[in-house]
Design an enzyme around this catalytic site. Structure first.
Site, PDB file in Angstrom:
ATOM      1  N   LYS A  76      -3.250  12.239  -3.361  1.00 51.41           N
ATOM      2  CA  LYS A  76      -2.301  12.402  -2.352  1.00 51.41           C
ATOM      3  C   LYS A  76      -1.013  12.812  -3.025  1.00 51.41           C
ATOM      4  CE  LYS A  76      -4.537   8.803   0.746  1.00 51.41           C
ATOM      5  NZ  LYS A  76      -5.118   9.510   1.810  1.00 51.41           N
ATOM      6  N   ASP A 113       0.858  -1.149  -0.094  1.00 53.93           N
ATOM      7  CA  ASP A 113      -0.061  -0.054  -0.119  1.00 53.93           C
ATOM      8  C   ASP A 113       0.804   1.335   0.030  1.00 53.93           C
ATOM      9  OD1 ASP A 113      -1.425   2.266   0.763  1.00 53.93           O
ATOM     10  OD2 ASP A 113      -2.352   1.529   2.553  1.00 53.93           O
ATOM     11  N   GLN A 124       0.946   6.336   1.127  1.00 57.97           N
ATOM     12  CA  GLN A 124       1.628   7.596   1.815  1.00 57.97           C
ATOM     13  C   GLN A 124       3.177   7.553   1.451  1.00 57.97           C
ATOM     14  OE1 GLN A 124       0.419   9.827   3.382  1.00 57.97           O
ATOM     15  NE2 GLN A 124      -1.816   8.854   3.899  1.00 57.97           N
TER      16      GLN A 124
END
Ligand code: PMP
Length: 408
Positions: free
Chosen positions: A222, A196, A199
């Site tokens: 993001k 994932d 971030q």
């Protein structure tokens, strides 16, 4: 980096008569004019559906849509644009791996491994899969200062493990995980490594091949791009063995009355009209970040963490989650102040124009693990400045004063 502030029109917004200090970048980032203009230009000059027409606009739209696949694959260190599948975002990408790959490759008695620091979108799809096929979901623990515990990983990952899925960087703890080491461990046991990257990709140079990832997911919004667009990168042979989840137009090679042959990846996953303008916007965001330089973005965020963390650490009654050493932190800072609920703190900061997040950050198992219900979270990005950090610290000190006077 201060010279790029002009690129972000929203940063001029006044919030409660104060200059906006936007520190909620882990939730979503603001968009530079270059991305906004590119999307507008696309709609004003090139808009058409892709892969369907021979007319000029259809060709222009298709060219851009496919060129962005190349930009993405270069950006994340892959080598084949056909390994890039467009999705709505990280959540959809991880769900597709769970439902499209997991449903046929994970069986009763197999083990799926995640960690205690995962976002719900890297937990819930695996819970669903485990329940459906009768597999077991296992968690890697964290060290006392909130880093992934590699010793735990060595115990939790076994020959029964078929899939390990970890965040590359935590949306709560400000840590970057040793994906390469865990991927090696996973591969030694014959498991695949799912990452994932929500971030990580916006904040650091990522190379999916060097990491040893088998699937890697991230979101456009993001990383300065629009909402509603993200990427699932996957190894060709794995994507080939993964079931599509949306059946219909464009993903087919041949439709008979009772049987359909699908296209090759990535097209078999992109059923129906896609978020073409989103793809174009993602391409512009990649161009922007490439121009700034990912290493500069990382260095800037690190210097802001180094600047703000000691100031935060000095505030009496503060608890900061994750490592105390700013050298091993990203620009994500989660914390609590004794006696003040994080929601109250976030509301007080908002009065000063400072936007931070409060809550469980879609990481309830992590909150339980840390023994808290919620935290406040400030997350910095390339357009934040030391002045923003000062305003943030001052706003906390003011809020602390306000709440300790009982004047609310
Ligand atoms: N994983 C992590 C680590 C995240 O921070 C987020 C977004 N907060 C997601 C997954 C989900 O991303 P999206 O909502 O864009 O699908």
């Amino acid at each position: 980096m201060n010279d790029l502030l002009e690129d972000f029109p929203i940063l001029k917004e006044m919030i409660n008569d104060e200059k906006l200090v936007y520190l909620d970048n882990a939730a979503t980032t603001q968009k530079p004019k270059q991305v906004l203009d590119t999307i507008r230009y696309y709609y004003e000059h090139d808009n058409a559906n892709v892969h369907r027409g021979v007319h000029t606009l259809a060709e222009r739209a298709t060219k851009q849509y496919e060129q962005v696949r190349e930009k993405v694959v270069n950006f994340i260190g892959g080598n084949d644009p056909h390994e890039v599948v467009y999705t709505k975002g990280t959540t959809e990408a991880l769900n597709w791996v769970a439902a499209g790959y997991g449903a046929t490759h994970v069986h009763a008695g197999d083990e799926i491994v995640v960690s205690y620091m995962e976002h719900h979108s890297n937990i819930v799809p695996w819970q669903q899969l485990a329940a459906k096929v009768g597999a077991k979901l296992k968690y890697i623990t964290l060290t006392a200062d909130g880093q992934l515990d590699l010793e735990s990983a060595k115990h939790v990952i076994t020959d029964k493990t078929v899939l390990v899925s970890l965040c590359h960087a935590s949306n709560v703890l400000g840590v970057v995980n040793p994906i390469k080491e865990v991927a090696q461990l996973a591969h030694q046991h014959g498991a695949i490594m799912v990452v994932d990257g929500a971030q990580a990709v916006p904040h650091m140079r990522v190379n999916v091949q060097k990491l040893g990832a088998d699937f890697y997911a991230f979101s456009g919004h993001k990383m300065l791009g629009p909402t509603g667009i993200g990427v699932l990168w996957g190894k060709k042979e794995l994507l080939a063995g993964m079931r599509p989840l949306e059946f219909g137009g464009e993903m087919i090679a041949n439709v008979g009355l009772y049987h359909t042959d699908f296209k090759e990846p990535p097209y078999k996953f992109e059923g129906g009209t896609q978020n073409i303008a989103g793809v174009v916007g993602l391409g512009a965001a990649i161009d922007y970040l490439t121009e700034v330089g990912l290493d500069n973005v990382t260095a800037h965020e690190k210097s802001l963490s180094k600047y703000v963390l000691p100031k935060l650490q000095k505030i009496p009654g503060i608890e900061i989650y994750g490592p105390s050493d700013p050298d091993i932190r990203t620009g994500v800072l989660s914390f609590n102040l004794t006696g003040i609920h994080p929601h109250d703190l976030a509301s007080a900061l908002d009065m000063d124009g400072v936007a931070v997040r409060a809550g469980h950050h879609c990481a309830q198992p992590l909150m339980k693990y840390l023994g808290v219900g919620a935290t406040a979270r400030a997350s910095f990005y390339l357009y934040n400045t030391k002045a923003d950090a000062d305003l943030f610290i001052n706003a906390i000190l003011e809020a602390k004063e306000f709440f300790s006077n009982g004047s609310f």
